[in-house]
Design an enzyme around this catalytic site. Structure first.
Site, PDB file in Angstrom:
ATOM      1  CG  ASP A   8      -0.401  -2.747 -16.387  1.00 34.26           C
ATOM      2  OD1 ASP A   8       0.287  -2.831 -17.174  1.00 34.26           O
ATOM      3  OD2 ASP A   8      -0.588  -2.359 -15.186  1.00 34.26           O
ATOM      4  CD  GLU A  39      -0.957  -3.916 -10.818  1.00 32.79           C
ATOM      5  OE1 GLU A  39      -0.245  -3.754  -9.372  1.00 32.79           O
ATOM      6  OE2 GLU A  39      -1.412  -2.673 -11.269  1.00 32.79           O
ATOM      7  CG  ASN A  40      -4.453  -4.144 -12.806  1.00 30.06           C
ATOM      8  OD1 ASN A  40      -3.624  -3.618 -13.356  1.00 30.06           O
ATOM      9  ND2 ASN A  40      -4.864  -3.532 -11.462  1.00 30.06           N
ATOM     10  CG  HIS A  68      -3.875  -2.527  -8.094  1.00 31.28           C
ATOM     11  ND1 HIS A  68      -5.038  -2.243  -7.195  1.00 31.28           N
ATOM     12  CD2 HIS A  68      -3.949  -1.520  -9.115  1.00 31.28           C
ATOM     13  CE1 HIS A  68      -5.376  -1.119  -7.453  1.00 31.28           C
ATOM     14  NE2 HIS A  68      -4.872  -0.697  -8.585  1.00 31.28           N
ATOM     15  CG  HIS A 151       3.375  -1.417 -11.722  1.00 27.07           C
ATOM     16  ND1 HIS A 151       2.595  -1.950 -12.801  1.00 27.07           N
ATOM     17  CD2 HIS A 151       2.468  -0.918 -10.733  1.00 27.07           C
ATOM     18  CE1 HIS A 151       1.489  -1.909 -12.643  1.00 27.07           C
ATOM     19  NE2 HIS A 151       1.013  -1.304 -11.480  1.00 27.07           N
ATOM     20  CG  HIS A 176       0.717   2.185 -12.316  1.00 23.89           C
ATOM     21  ND1 HIS A 176      -0.374   1.315 -11.500  1.00 23.89           N
ATOM     22  CD2 HIS A 176       0.584   3.358 -11.882  1.00 23.89           C
ATOM     23  CE1 HIS A 176      -0.695   2.234 -10.675  1.00 23.89           C
ATOM     24  NE2 HIS A 176      -0.279   3.477 -10.657  1.00 23.89           N
ATOM     25  CG  HIS A 178      -3.957   0.265 -17.298  1.00 26.18           C
ATOM     26  ND1 HIS A 178      -5.071  -0.310 -16.648  1.00 26.18           N
ATOM     27  CD2 HIS A 178      -2.984  -0.247 -16.258  1.00 26.18           C
ATOM     28  CE1 HIS A 178      -4.728  -1.228 -15.486  1.00 26.18           C
ATOM     29  NE2 HIS A 178      -3.535  -1.004 -15.189  1.00 26.18           N
TER      30      HIS A 178
HETATM   31 FE   FE2 Z   1      -0.747  -0.591 -10.722  1.00 31.04          FE
END
Ligand code: FE2
Length: 263
Positions: A8, A39-40, A68, A151, A176, A178
């Protein structure tokens, strides 16, 4: 062939780490194909069109996502237009975009990519296991090299999907949380697996978010506006060597490279 899966990407520090480190990793390891979870990438929440374009320019072939991806409204149309951007396949019918695709390396080798989202401590989506069954069957008509970004929050759900797909796909990498896990391995059937590939963003942080804000949230249990932390960017991911004939993984290497080291 070799593929690099990047965990991510969180905000500007994540983009900086990617732009500074990815090219060198691709050269050193002779990487043929890069998948990254984006997504982030937009200030920690969602993805904009301009940022997605930057990530492709840095060398990402396919962007995956997760819960996200819905944070930035402009991503909705973009998901429909951009084939190299995936959202989890197990969202109910009607969600924009797609959850899988078949792509090609610069040498013309076909690579299938599937994006799924877990259901433990997350939204009540369709079953990711059954969604995977159907997609793997479809993609295997075109290629035996199939990469899965799962995820999900729970380690058990991620390990279970790895076991379930072992021998049918080349890689299952979790995203997801992290936080990179140290359990990278090749499962008995030949699927490369890691519970979580980790984060590409600030390590001097709480999963990419400013430490003071995250701690404040835990202390007060009140709403706190989160901001992305800046210091100590790192690129985390998984390098996988795959026999393109069989689709089986033959090597797996966990990557966690700080920005300073690459300079
Ligand atoms: Fe996520």
């Amino acid at each position: 062939m070799k593929i690099l899966f990047v965990g991510d990407i969180v905000g500007r520090p994540g983009r900086l780490a990617l732009s500074s480190i990815l090219g060198r990793l691709v050269d050193i390891h002779a990487v043929d194909f890069v998948v990254a979870n984006g997504e982030n990438a937009a200030a920690g929440f969602g993805l904009t069109v301009d940022i997605a374009r930057d990530l492709y320019d840095f060398g990402v072939d396919v962007l995956t996502s997760g819960n996200h991806i819905w944070d930035k409204r402009e991503a909705y149309d973009y998901l429909d237009r951009q084939e190299r951007l995936l959202r989890p396949a197990n969202y109910p019918p009607g969600a924009p975009g797609r959850g899988s695709g078949i792509y090609a390396t610069s040498a013309g080798l076909k690579v299938g990519v599937i994006n799924l989202e877990g259901r433990v401590f997350m939204s009540s989506l369709d079953c990711p296991f059954r969604a995977a069954d159907q997609l793997v069957e479809e993609l295997r008509e075109h290629t035996s090299v199939i990469l899965v970004d799962f995820h999900a929050e729970a380690t058990s759900e991620k390990v279970a999907l790895g076991c379930y797909l072992d021998g049918r796909v080349s890689m299952v990498a979790g995203t997801h949380t992290h936080v990179q896990t140290a359990d990278e391995r090749i499962l008995p059937g030949g699927t490369a697996f890691i519970t979580d590939a980790g984060m590409t963003g600030s390590r001097d942080a709480v999963i990419g978010i400013r430490k003071d804000l995250a701690v404040q949230k835990f202390l007060t249990q009140m709403p706190v506006r989160f901001e992305v932390a800046k210091k100590d960017p790192v690129l985390c991911g998984l390098l996988v060597e795959i026999d393109e004939g069989s689709g089986k993984a033959t090597g797996v290497l966990r990557i966690a490279e700080a920005l300073e080291k690459s300079r």
